[in-house]
Design a protein around this motif. Sequence first.
Motif, PDB file in Angstrom:
ATOM      1  N   GLU A  61      10.729   2.862   2.974  1.00 60.00           N
ATOM      2  CA  GLU A  61       9.598   3.757   3.244  1.00 60.00           C
ATOM      3  C   GLU A  61       8.807   3.239   4.442  1.00 60.00           C
ATOM      4  OE1 GLU A  61       7.805   3.762  -0.607  1.00 60.00           O
ATOM      5  OE2 GLU A  61       6.764   1.887  -0.269  1.00 60.00           O
ATOM      6  N   ILE A  62       8.138   4.175   5.112  1.00 58.22           N
ATOM      7  CA  ILE A  62       7.247   3.847   6.224  1.00 58.22           C
ATOM      8  C   ILE A  62       5.848   3.627   5.669  1.00 58.22           C
ATOM      9  CG2 ILE A  62       6.081   4.755   8.280  1.00 58.22           C
ATOM     10  CD1 ILE A  62       8.560   6.353   8.927  1.00 58.22           C
ATOM     11  N   HIS A  63       5.171   2.621   6.166  1.00 57.02           N
ATOM     12  CA  HIS A  63       3.751   2.411   5.875  1.00 57.02           C
ATOM     13  C   HIS A  63       3.005   2.434   7.206  1.00 57.02           C
ATOM     14  CE1 HIS A  63       3.689   1.145   1.574  1.00 57.02           C
ATOM     15  NE2 HIS A  63       4.972   1.045   1.825  1.00 57.02           N
ATOM     16  N   ALA A  64       1.993   3.285   7.299  1.00 55.96           N
ATOM     17  CA  ALA A  64       1.133   3.328   8.490  1.00 55.96           C
ATOM     18  C   ALA A  64      -0.266   2.920   8.055  1.00 55.96           C
ATOM     19  CB  ALA A  64       1.114   4.734   9.085  1.00 55.96           C
ATOM     20  N   ARG A  65      -0.821   1.977   8.772  1.00 57.09           N
ATOM     21  CA  ARG A  65      -2.203   1.554   8.504  1.00 57.09           C
ATOM     22  C   ARG A  65      -3.005   1.905   9.752  1.00 57.09           C
ATOM     23  NH1 ARG A  65       1.172  -1.914   7.228  1.00 57.09           N
ATOM     24  NH2 ARG A  65       0.564  -3.562   8.662  1.00 57.09           N
ATOM     25  N   GLU A  66      -3.760   2.988   9.628  1.00 55.26           N
ATOM     26  CA  GLU A  66      -4.482   3.550  10.764  1.00 55.26           C
ATOM     27  C   GLU A  66      -5.809   2.832  10.981  1.00 55.26           C
ATOM     28  OE1 GLU A  66      -2.568   8.005  10.154  1.00 55.26           O
ATOM     29  OE2 GLU A  66      -4.642   7.678   9.525  1.00 55.26           O
ATOM     30  N   PHE A  67      -6.021   2.345  12.199  1.00 53.43           N
ATOM     31  CA  PHE A  67      -7.287   1.757  12.640  1.00 53.43           C
ATOM     32  C   PHE A  67      -7.763   0.619  11.740  1.00 53.43           C
ATOM     33  CE2 PHE A  67      -7.189   6.327  13.687  1.00 53.43           C
ATOM     34  CZ  PHE A  67      -6.905   6.189  15.032  1.00 53.43           C
ATOM     35  N   GLY A  68      -6.843  -0.274  11.399  1.00 55.91           N
ATOM     36  CA  GLY A  68      -7.195  -1.452  10.622  1.00 55.91           C
ATOM     37  C   GLY A  68      -7.265  -1.240   9.119  1.00 55.91           C
ATOM     38  N   ALA A  69      -6.801  -0.113   8.621  1.00 54.35           N
ATOM     39  CA  ALA A  69      -6.846   0.161   7.178  1.00 54.35           C
ATOM     40  C   ALA A  69      -6.052  -0.894   6.411  1.00 54.35           C
ATOM     41  CB  ALA A  69      -6.293   1.547   6.884  1.00 54.35           C
ATOM     42  N   ALA A  70      -6.580  -1.304   5.285  1.00 54.27           N
ATOM     43  CA  ALA A  70      -5.888  -2.241   4.394  1.00 54.27           C
ATOM     44  C   ALA A  70      -4.960  -1.451   3.467  1.00 54.27           C
ATOM     45  CB  ALA A  70      -6.904  -3.015   3.566  1.00 54.27           C
ATOM     46  N   TYR A  71      -3.986  -2.147   2.882  1.00 57.66           N
ATOM     47  CA  TYR A  71      -3.118  -1.510   1.898  1.00 57.66           C
ATOM     48  C   TYR A  71      -3.965  -0.914   0.779  1.00 57.66           C
ATOM     49  CZ  TYR A  71       1.201  -3.310   3.892  1.00 57.66           C
ATOM     50  OH  TYR A  71       2.259  -3.565   4.719  1.00 57.66           O
ATOM     51  N   GLY A  72      -3.655   0.335   0.416  1.00 55.52           N
ATOM     52  CA  GLY A  72      -4.345   1.002  -0.683  1.00 55.52           C
ATOM     53  C   GLY A  72      -5.667   1.634  -0.301  1.00 55.52           C
ATOM     54  N   SER A  73      -6.111   1.472   0.929  1.00 54.38           N
ATOM     55  CA  SER A  73      -7.395   2.046   1.336  1.00 54.38           C
ATOM     56  C   SER A  73      -7.187   3.357   2.083  1.00 54.38           C
ATOM     57  CB  SER A  73      -8.162   1.057   2.222  1.00 54.38           C
ATOM     58  OG  SER A  73      -7.537   0.946   3.490  1.00 54.38           O
ATOM     59  N   ASN A  74      -8.297   4.040   2.360  1.00 53.66           N
ATOM     60  CA  ASN A  74      -8.257   5.244   3.181  1.00 53.66           C
ATOM     61  C   ASN A  74      -7.679   4.862   4.550  1.00 53.66           C
ATOM     62  OD1 ASN A  74      -8.706   7.926   3.843  1.00 53.66           O
ATOM     63  ND2 ASN A  74     -10.753   7.507   4.634  1.00 53.66           N
ATOM     64  N   GLY A  75      -6.709   5.608   5.036  1.00 51.24           N
ATOM     65  CA  GLY A  75      -6.059   5.276   6.289  1.00 51.24           C
ATOM     66  C   GLY A  75      -4.737   4.552   6.115  1.00 51.24           C
ATOM     67  N   HIS A  76      -4.383   4.211   4.871  1.00 51.56           N
ATOM     68  CA  HIS A  76      -3.050   3.656   4.584  1.00 51.56           C
ATOM     69  C   HIS A  76      -2.183   4.845   4.170  1.00 51.56           C
ATOM     70  CE1 HIS A  76      -0.260   1.329   1.654  1.00 51.56           C
ATOM     71  NE2 HIS A  76       0.319   1.494   2.827  1.00 51.56           N
TER      72      HIS A  76
END
Length: 173
Positions: A61-76
């Motif tokens: 699977e692909i994981h994208a963390r937008e603008f410094g988002a941590a795993y499980g947070s908004n932007g992950h």
Amino acid sequence: IFTQITSDKGTLDLDVPALTQEAVFIMAFSNGEGAVAQATVEDVADFDRAVLQWKGDTGFEIHAREFGAAYGSNGHIWQGSPGDVVGAVTGAGGFTLRYGDTKSPEALLAEVYSFPKATTGQSGAVELSVEAEVTSNNCGLEIEAQTLEIQSGGMLKTRNLTLSVPECDATGN
């Protein structure tokens, strides 16, 4: 490249993100027949896209963390929190779509991450990673995938990946 199964009547309805403005879609059927469709996609340059493709139930699977988002947070953004097209159109963030039917033997699967670079009001980096959970289907195996990424200027960059998955006592990691 991905495998889909048609309905009993031979129909299939899909929305697939284009990777180029002049997109070509090729359907190849198991009986050797096929079809080709072309489409001009005017807004393809408004999105950054990355594709991960592989064969079988390997857990990729692909994981994208937008603008410094941590795993499980908004932007992950990932399969467990895929975002949506509406959010991308409004510039809220990216989204992932998964293609392929795992009911098909030796299915080819693909996941596409799209980010709305033309409508986002944020600046910064989007960190992409390819991950695979250790499962009973992949433990102890060497699994393979390929990434496709559109670079600036429209050039396609591909990369082949090989991952040695830990033994089955690591299932769930």
